[in-house]
Scaffold this motif. Structure first.
Motif, short mmCIF file in Angstrom:
data_model
loop_
_atom_site.label_atom_id
_atom_site.label_comp_id
_atom_site.label_asym_id
_atom_site.label_seq_id
_atom_site.Cartn_x
_atom_site.Cartn_y
_atom_site.Cartn_z
N GLN A 128 1.13 -1.18 0.16
CA GLN A 128 -0.23 0.14 0.00
C GLN A 128 0.99 1.13 0.08
O GLN A 128 0.23 2.44 -0.68
CB GLN A 128 -0.76 0.57 1.37
N PRO A 130 0.85 0.66 -5.48
CA PRO A 130 0.43 1.48 -3.76
C PRO A 130 -0.73 2.32 -3.77
O PRO A 130 -0.44 3.24 -4.54
CB PRO A 130 1.89 1.74 -3.22
N ALA A 131 -1.45 2.36 -2.94
CA ALA A 131 -2.95 3.19 -2.66
C ALA A 131 -1.42 5.03 -2.90
O ALA A 131 -1.85 5.98 -3.12
CB ALA A 131 -3.54 3.36 -1.73
#
Ligand code: ADP
Ligand code: ADP
Length: 246
Positions: free
Chosen positions: A97, A173-174
């Motif tokens: 993330q 990833p965020a």
């Protein structure tokens, strides 16, 4: 809604644990690297932290993925307090993330460019073929498909940092944390990298937290900018706010 939130975060270092130049530093008071930081970062923005060397930017960035644990206060990721995660969950969060790009590139010299990028997918149970396919697609996006089989030391600094960026992004990833990621590059290459980041961001809006000591870079990249001085955020706003501030 905010993807990252800090609530009253403090971090101090005792000088004796840092680089000791003189023995009298033993008697100095602790350094407040983070001094009561509260902050909300919205999904999809490029949030730039700008300030002089030693103002606490790197410490702040590293608390966002708990590479550094705050002395007190909470760091929340998608509403969840990072302090409540166990070690395994924390590693998983960083892996999937919250990607990170370093000033010094931090590539694996004994791996090809392709394998450097594919590395991020290795621990996630993605098959070898699929890893290479995705790594190739990511290398194409950063304009490096033609050097996939080369090794990092064969590339220029700008190209190496494209690999660093591709490696961080391949897991989708965020959040992407960037610590002076372009600061070691020559001015023209640096400008290319800034443009690349903006192009990638226009394609897919990710949350980027970008640390720099360069106000020009901050104004060029930031959707919001936070100015840091001596462990405090002294001003947070859009580039327009910052330019027009008295
Ligand atoms: P910046 O990224 O803005 O240059 P840092 O977050 O690296 O700032 O450092 C903030 C302050 O904390 C500085 O005074 C620095 O000397 C101190 N500091 C950072 N890391 C350590 C450490 N591991 N031990 C002791 N002091 C540290
Ligand atoms: P500098 O700003 O001096 O160029 P970097 O920001 O590149 O240094 O890296 C600083 C720290 O980050 C180093 O202590 C290094 O051990 C650590 N680091 C480098 N790569 C990674 C990684 N992939 N994951 C976690 N920590 C890393």
């Amino acid at each position: 809604q905010s993807i990252i939130e800090l609530r009253r975060v403090f971090k101090s270092y005792s000088p004796s644990t840092g680089k000791k130049l003189f023995s009298r530093e033993e008697n100095k008071p602790p350094v407040n690297a983070l001094d009561d930081i509260s902050l909300q970062i919205t999904a999809g923005e490029i949030f730039v932290i700008v300030g002089l060397s030693g103002s606490g930017k790197s410490t702040l960035l590293r608390t966002l993925n708990f590479l550094i644990q705050p002395g007190s206060g909470d760091v929340l990721f998608q509403g969840q307090a990072l302090g409540s995660l166990n070690a395994r969950e924390m590693i998983e969060l960083r892996r999937s993330q919250i990607g990170m790009v370093f000033q010094s590139f931090a590539l694996f010299d004994e791996r090809t460019v392709l394998d450097n990028v594919a590395f991020g997918l290795e621990v996630s149970g993605v098959s070898r073929d699929e890893r290479h396919k995705r790594a190739h697609a990511m290398l194409e996006k950063v304009g490096l498909a033609h050097v996939a089989a080369q090794y990092p030391h064969q590339l220029s600094g700008g190209m190496q940092q494209r690999v660093g960026l591709a490696r961080a992004l391949v897991v989708n990833p965020a959040v992407l944390l960037m610590d002076e990621a372009f600061s070691a590059l020559d001015p023209i290459i640096r400008r290319d990298m800034q443009s690349l980041l903006l192009v990638l961001q226009a394609e897919q809006q990710r949350t980027v937290v970008f640390v720099t000591h360069d106000m020009e870079e901050a104004l060029r990249l930031g959707t919001r900018i936070a100015i840091m001085e001596e462990g405090k955020l002294v001003q947070v706003g859009t580039p327009e706010n910052i330019i027009n501030a008295p």
